[in-house]
Design a protein around this motif. Structure first.
Motif, PDB file in Angstrom:
ATOM      1  N   ILE A 162       8.857   7.146 -11.365  1.00 46.24           N
ATOM      2  CA  ILE A 162       8.631   7.905 -10.136  1.00 46.24           C
ATOM      3  C   ILE A 162       9.886   7.938  -9.283  1.00 46.24           C
ATOM      4  CG2 ILE A 162       7.401   7.787  -7.946  1.00 46.24           C
ATOM      5  CD1 ILE A 162       4.910   7.081  -9.574  1.00 46.24           C
ATOM      6  N   VAL A 163      10.498   6.766  -9.112  1.00 42.73           N
ATOM      7  CA  VAL A 163      11.672   6.713  -8.248  1.00 42.73           C
ATOM      8  C   VAL A 163      12.802   7.572  -8.816  1.00 42.73           C
ATOM      9  CG1 VAL A 163      13.391   5.175  -7.255  1.00 42.73           C
ATOM     10  CG2 VAL A 163      11.011   4.465  -7.372  1.00 42.73           C
ATOM     11  N   GLU A 164      12.978   7.530 -10.113  1.00 48.67           N
ATOM     12  CA  GLU A 164      14.031   8.356 -10.718  1.00 48.67           C
ATOM     13  C   GLU A 164      13.778   9.834 -10.459  1.00 48.67           C
ATOM     14  OE1 GLU A 164      14.585   7.433 -14.853  1.00 48.67           O
ATOM     15  OE2 GLU A 164      14.994   5.333 -14.410  1.00 48.67           O
ATOM     16  N   ASN A 165      12.509  10.215 -10.456  1.00 42.97           N
ATOM     17  CA  ASN A 165      12.213  11.618 -10.205  1.00 42.97           C
ATOM     18  C   ASN A 165      12.372  11.995  -8.747  1.00 42.97           C
ATOM     19  OD1 ASN A 165      11.252  13.319 -12.635  1.00 42.97           O
ATOM     20  ND2 ASN A 165      10.530  11.237 -13.002  1.00 42.97           N
ATOM     21  N   VAL A 166      12.158  11.016  -7.854  1.00 45.42           N
ATOM     22  CA  VAL A 166      12.391  11.299  -6.440  1.00 45.42           C
ATOM     23  C   VAL A 166      13.880  11.497  -6.187  1.00 45.42           C
ATOM     24  CG1 VAL A 166      12.304  10.326  -4.117  1.00 45.42           C
ATOM     25  CG2 VAL A 166      10.339  10.086  -5.639  1.00 45.42           C
ATOM     26  N   PHE A 167      14.693  10.621  -6.763  1.00 44.87           N
ATOM     27  CA  PHE A 167      16.120  10.627  -6.441  1.00 44.87           C
ATOM     28  C   PHE A 167      16.972  11.344  -7.476  1.00 44.87           C
ATOM     29  CE2 PHE A 167      14.455   7.172  -3.932  1.00 44.87           C
ATOM     30  CZ  PHE A 167      15.107   7.340  -2.719  1.00 44.87           C
ATOM     31  N   ALA A 168      16.347  12.024  -8.414  1.00 54.93           N
ATOM     32  CA  ALA A 168      17.089  12.680  -9.486  1.00 54.93           C
ATOM     33  C   ALA A 168      18.039  11.697 -10.153  1.00 54.93           C
ATOM     34  CB  ALA A 168      17.869  13.890  -8.954  1.00 54.93           C
ATOM     35  N   TRP A 169      17.539  10.527 -10.411  1.00 54.37           N
ATOM     36  CA  TRP A 169      18.333   9.460 -11.028  1.00 54.37           C
ATOM     37  C   TRP A 169      18.280   9.643 -12.538  1.00 54.37           C
ATOM     38  CZ3 TRP A 169      21.345   5.954  -8.671  1.00 54.37           C
ATOM     39  CH2 TRP A 169      21.764   4.836  -9.391  1.00 54.37           C
ATOM     40  N   SER A 183       0.815  -1.220   0.000  1.00 55.38           N
ATOM     41  CA  SER A 183       0.000   0.000   0.000  1.00 55.38           C
ATOM     42  C   SER A 183       0.848   1.269   0.000  1.00 55.38           C
ATOM     43  CB  SER A 183      -0.896   0.032   1.235  1.00 55.38           C
ATOM     44  OG  SER A 183      -1.596  -1.163   1.378  1.00 55.38           O
ATOM     45  N   MET A 184       2.149   1.090   0.037  1.00 54.53           N
ATOM     46  CA  MET A 184       3.030   2.249   0.226  1.00 54.53           C
ATOM     47  C   MET A 184       3.241   3.003  -1.087  1.00 54.53           C
ATOM     48  SD  MET A 184       4.900   3.639   2.587  1.00 54.53           S
ATOM     49  CE  MET A 184       5.575   2.583   3.856  1.00 54.53           C
ATOM     50  N   PRO A 185       2.987   4.315  -1.080  1.00 55.30           N
ATOM     51  CA  PRO A 185       3.316   5.084  -2.286  1.00 55.30           C
ATOM     52  C   PRO A 185       4.828   5.221  -2.402  1.00 55.30           C
ATOM     53  CG  PRO A 185       2.241   6.474  -0.624  1.00 55.30           C
ATOM     54  CD  PRO A 185       2.396   5.128  -0.008  1.00 55.30           C
ATOM     55  N   SER A 186       5.390   4.786  -3.533  1.00 55.90           N
ATOM     56  CA  SER A 186       6.859   4.753  -3.611  1.00 55.90           C
ATOM     57  C   SER A 186       7.447   6.150  -3.559  1.00 55.90           C
ATOM     58  CB  SER A 186       7.296   4.040  -4.887  1.00 55.90           C
ATOM     59  OG  SER A 186       6.767   4.702  -6.008  1.00 55.90           O
ATOM     60  N   PHE A 187       6.692   7.141  -4.090  1.00 46.11           N
ATOM     61  CA  PHE A 187       7.265   8.486  -4.076  1.00 46.11           C
ATOM     62  C   PHE A 187       7.363   9.029  -2.658  1.00 46.11           C
ATOM     63  CE2 PHE A 187       2.857   9.974  -3.935  1.00 46.11           C
ATOM     64  CZ  PHE A 187       2.210   9.012  -4.685  1.00 46.11           C
ATOM     65  N   TRP A 188       6.511   8.541  -1.786  1.00 48.63           N
ATOM     66  CA  TRP A 188       6.612   8.981  -0.404  1.00 48.63           C
ATOM     67  C   TRP A 188       7.657   8.169   0.353  1.00 48.63           C
ATOM     68  CZ3 TRP A 188       4.313   6.967   4.432  1.00 48.63           C
ATOM     69  CH2 TRP A 188       4.439   7.889   5.468  1.00 48.63           C
ATOM     70  N   LEU A 189       7.646   6.856   0.121  1.00 46.02           N
ATOM     71  CA  LEU A 189       8.617   5.978   0.766  1.00 46.02           C
ATOM     72  C   LEU A 189      10.036   6.473   0.517  1.00 46.02           C
ATOM     73  CD1 LEU A 189       9.268   3.305   2.213  1.00 46.02           C
ATOM     74  CD2 LEU A 189       9.460   2.268  -0.039  1.00 46.02           C
TER      75      LEU A 189
END
Ligand SMILES: Nc1ncnc2c1ncn2[C@@H]1O[C@H](COP(=O)(O)OP(=O)(O)OP(=O)(O)O)[C@@H](O)[C@H]1O
Ligand SMILES: [Mg+2]
Lengths: 312, 341, 277
Positions: free
Chosen positions: A251-258, A144-150
């Motif tokens: 999403i993860v790439e945008n969170v971490f500027a990957w 249930s975890m939103p990855s952008f928040w995690l």
């Protein structure tokens, strides 16, 4: 086995054609004239005349089916045209960004396996113990975890508060840990749950009972009888998940500027760089199909019924 | 020592597996299934004990639980299953593992579901052999092909490399039998070993089993619906009903002089050469979930009397080797009968 | 042992009730936000930025001095509301398409199923993303994209159910007695599939919310200044170091809602399976 693989590859042809068709249709959804966008981005005033010239240049004046075949012919040669923004070949740009995404996805795949296999196996073997309950709670919250928040929570706790891992940037393994974990958690949760269910089903099979009745060692039974059979539905589902992970990396790439294709595509969307968007969707779909092919081959290796074409 | 005592001593030595007050209760969501309710059975060296009874009466559960094999967790198995002075139910997991498949081999009821779909027949064989004997891979392979040949499977070398889904039920059954025979067990539990075989192969297999009992002096528990098979193979027969043994006798005595009304009904439902109409047993067996006090056969019995509704199942010795669990044969009833006569 | 017992007991009944309460409170506070919200969620006042909780701003303020609580409340309408819209449109379309496909068979069926195959050949987030990319970033385009990608899953499942229902005796006997097709569909087929679809939809609502807020987080969905949880996270990400509160609130809301829908879906599924066995 060879025949099975060859058959699978042949069956990909209509799928790939379908993908190309849908991709082509997608570009028709664009509410504005791509020629106009192209001109604007090149800082040429979109006069009627200039638009007409550009339309001819981009082949947009031909009938649709003609456009499709022209496009398809180029695509088969890996020619997706030039980016509206950089004027570089799109394929080269995608291939430039792709390794970073691949690295991220591969790392999180490893994490998914490292988490879900032991948790799934042991929570099934120790069903209804406190350990099992904890695994189930983990599986539930993880899914249930939103990855952008995690991602932010992990950064906050592990990097900013505890100073264990670097936040942004890349290069070392340490830089990979946070983004890969963020990307992995959801799938790890799903697979823990799936593997547990599948293990429990197989633990109750008659062949396990007969294996015990023949006096085989517990560990042999768990590995060769229960786990091996339990992995088949899991592997089948994995084909799907790999696609989600490739996509989820956006999403993860945008969170971490990957600096992978995920970041590239989002900026291309904002720039209305249609050739890039179109190439991206085709590229991802083909990856998805190929990953599923690999998964099918693995299933064939695991399961003689698939490989040898038995259906009894 | 008097001769009777000597005879008993010898008997005891020959008993390879002795079930004493054996019970298996299975808790389920809807309540406890009382599948086996305190039965006593002896399996003797080189002899075949037939176990008959209608579907769902607890035959397979008996076979499985005496080896401590429970399909699901939580099954409650009490009583004793004694073998060479050891109670199988009290052994630790490694000790019982060494016995399973080696000293007590089992042929399971449903061959199609009993094999791991992902490994070859040869693997199944080798695993079993090498779990118990320290022999080389090559030697065990030779052993496997030899026994596959014994049960009449053609081209055993080729079969070893094939997968269960490429086999018919009958072939898999024969593989199971081959695996069991290869270990030359002291006790063989055969749960419906011939149901999925055609008549010729059935005869062949029964011949194999008979040879095993002669050669290796294996004691056998033979579960079967087929009274013909029982008549041919068994030395002694136990009749099971609702988790109870309701009658036990040497085979001729049971067939010639069945005592329990259920046994009679069972024998009457067996096809015979004379064209007598077949008698189906009327009614249904009560659910094992809610066994009441009284004889479980009460509802379906046409010889019942008022004593039956509070009869507590236990075997009464009717004759030297003939035991029966029915109120009709209880001491008081017999006295009553004599008194009236 | 105690922990185990508690966990087990909670797992079934209480958690369902708790999740219902959470969802109820959040939906109500969203629906009543215009009345209940303490402040205007879009009112920017730079002198009030990064305030700690106070009576006027119960959860404090963000980087533009907007009231976080009010934004969360209004955000509930956008986040939950758009998810519910996506779900109901998806289900309506897929029931129509799936029933048509399964009941009519033939060419219609073949065409629809090839279309489904085509859409299913794409990873669904990629396709959603690209459709949004083509149509241009906005909430309505996100909703359209989600529907286009999702309906095929349900249509497939519904088609399968319809196919098996078609062979059942009560449908066959209705046919024999000359009941018109639409009546058979309304009276015999739909009542049998709708409960299953509701369960599936509930189980999937969590995922839909995650996708919508994920796209808003990327800036592709809800556009500023409209309050939405994913978009709030996007705004807050630059202040992770200085004011982690901004991250905690919207993320917790999303997590809570998604967990609640998943719990509810599980409970519904158990209930329906139990009824059927
Ligand atoms: N895994 C199980 N869980 C709960 N109850 C079971 C289980 N397996 C069997 N039973 C019940 O136990 C009882 C005895 O079953 P068993 O398999 O021993 O019957 P059987 O005499 O072997 O019948 P058959 O001739 O059909 O093989 C049945 O009433 C059955 O419903
Ligand atoms: Mg049985």
């Amino acid at each position: 086995m060879e025949r099975f693989i060859v058959n699978r590859i042949i069956s990909l042809v209509p799928v790939l054609l379908g993908i190309s068709l849908l991709t082509f249709i997608l570009i028709q959804l664009v509410p504005v004239d791509p020629a106009e966008v192209y001109l604007r981005l090149s800082q040429i005033p979109p006069t009627d005349e200039a638009v007409a010239v550009t339309r001819a240049e981009l082949g947009l004046d031909k009938p649709l089916y003609q456009q499709y075949f022209d496009w398809l012919r180029k695509v088969v040669q890996l020619d997706f045209g030039l980016s509206f923004v950089t004027k570089e070949p799109v394929m080269e740009e995608l291939l430039y960004y792709f390794p970073a995404t691949l690295k991220l996805t591969a790392a999180s795949l490893v994490i998914v396996l490292l988490i879900s296999i032991p948790l799934g196996v042991f929570s099934a073997l120790y069903k209804d113990t406190a350990f099992d309950q904890m695994c189930r709670i983990f599986a539930f919250i993880g899914a249930s975890m939103p990855s952008f928040w995690l991602g932010f929570v992990l950064v906050y706790i592990l990097s900013l508060k505890l100073d264990l891992l670097p936040v942004y940037g890349r290069g070392t393994l340490a830089h990979l840990v946070l983004p890969a974990t963020t990307l992995a958690l959801g799938s790890a949760a799903v697979y823990t749950r799936l593997l547990r269910t599948s293990m429990l089903e197989n633990l109750n099979q008659n062949f396990v009972l007969y294996a015990k009745a023949r006096g085989l060692k517990e560990r042999l039974i768990v590995v060769r009888y229960v786990l091996k059979n339990a992995l088949i539905p899991v592997v089948i589902a994995f084909g799907m998940t790999l696609g989600h992970m490739l996509a989820g990396s956006v999403i993860v790439e945008n969170v971490f500027a990957w600096p992978g294709v995920g970041r590239y595509i989002v900026s291309s969307i904002f720039n209305r760089d249609y050739p890039v968007i179109q190439a991206y969707v085709l590229f991802m779909a083909v990856n998805f199909v190929l990953l599923n092919l690999i998964v099918d081959i693995i299933c064939g290796l695991l399961d003689p019924r698939i490989r040898l074409g038995g259906d009894r | 020592m008097n001769s009777a005592k000597v005879e008993k001593e010898i008997m005891n030595k020959q008993v390879v597996l002795n079930l004493k007050n054996f019970q298996a209760h299975l808790p389920t969501k809807r309540g406890v299934v009382r599948a086996v309710n305190g039965i006593n059975l002896q399996i003797t060296q080189g002899k075949v004990l037939g176990l008959v009874g209608e579907s769902g009466c607890g035959k397979s559960i008996t076979c499985l639980s005496l080896l401590g094999l429970t399909k699901e967790k939580g099954w409650v198995i009490v009583g004793k299953a004694q073998m060479q002075g050891k109670n199988l139910l009290a052994l630790d997991s490694e000790e019982i593992r060494r016995i399973r498949g080696k000293d007590i081999a089992i042929i399971m009821q449903n061959p199609m579901a009993a094999f791991n779909p992902l490994t070859t027949i040869g693997q199944h064989f080798l695993e079993t052999i090498r779990s118990h004997l320290s022999v080389s891979e090559k030697a065990s392979r030779e052993m496997a092909t030899k026994y596959l040949g014994h049960v009449g499977l053609p081209q055993p070398d080729k079969l070893m490399k094939q997968y269960p889904f490429q086999f018919s039920g009958g072939m898999l059954q024969r593989v199971m039998i081959a695996i069991a025979l290869a270990m030359e067990p002291k006790v063989l539990i055969a749960d419906e070993p011939t149901t999925s075989l055609d008549v010729t192969i059935q005869r062949q297999i029964l011949g194999q089993l008979a040879r095993l009992k002669e050669k290796a002096r294996t004691g056998m528990l033979l579960v079967s619906h087929d009274l013909g098979v029982i008549a041919q193979m068994a030395d002694e027969v136990a009749v099971m009903y609702c988790g109870y043994i309701v009658e036990r006798a040497p085979v001729e005595q049971l067939f010639n002089n069945p005592l329990h009304p259920y046994t009679r009904a069972l024998l009457a439902s067996k096809p015979q050469m004379q064209k007598k109409p077949l008698q189906a047993i009327g009614g249904q067996a009560p659910s094992l979930l809610n066994l009441d006090v009284g004889c479980p056969f009460l509802e379906r019995c046409n010889e019942k009397n008022r004593r039956c509704s509070h009869y507590k199942q236990k075997l009464i010795q009717y004759d030297h080797k003939h035991w029966v669990g029915c109120a009709k044969y209880s001491a008081e009833q017999r006295m009553l009968n004599h008194g009236l006569a | 042992m105690v922990l185990q017992g508690i966990a087990k007991g909670l797992y079934h009944r209480k958690l369902t009730i708790i999740s219902l309460i959470i969802l109820g409170v959040i939906m109500l506070s969203g629906a009543l936000a215009p009345v209940l919200a303490p402040n205007d969620p879009t009112l920017i006042s730079l002198e009030n930025k990064f305030l700690s909780p106070s009576i006027q701003f119960p959860f404090g303020t963000d980087h533009l001095g907007r009231c976080i609580l009010s934004r969360l409340m209004y955000g509930a309408i956008t986040s939950l509301g758009s998810a519910l819209v996506v779900m109901s449109v998806t289900i309506t379309i897929s029931i129509i398409m799936g029933t048509l496909s399964g009941y009519m068979g033939g060419r219609v069926d073949a065409f629809l199923m090839r279309l489904c195959d085509m859409i299913l050949a794409f990873p669904n987030l990629v396709l959603t993303l690209v459709i949004v990319g083509m149509l241009g970033p906005s909430l309505i385009n996100v909703i359209i994209a989600m529907v286009v990608v999702q309906w095929v899953w349900y249509a497939r499942i519904i088609r399968g159910m319809v196919l098996s229902l078609k062979e059942r005796s009560f449908v066959l006997s209705a046919k024999v007695t000359g009941t018109p097709d639409w009546l058979i569909i309304v009276r015999h087929i739909l009542p049998n599939i709708i409960p299953h679809i509701v369960v599936l939809a509930t189980l999937n609502l969590g995922m839909v919310i995650l996708h919508i807020s994920g796209l808003s987080f990327l800036g592709l969905g809800v556009q500023p200044p409209t309050p939405e949880w994913g978009a709030m996270l996007n705004d807050a990400k630059q202040f992770l170091r200085s004011d982690p509160r901004l991250i905690m609130f919207p993320g917790t809301m999303i997590l809570l809602v998604v967990i609640s829908f998943n719990l509810l879906g599980d409970a519904l599924r158990d209930a329906i399976e139990f009824r059927e066995s």
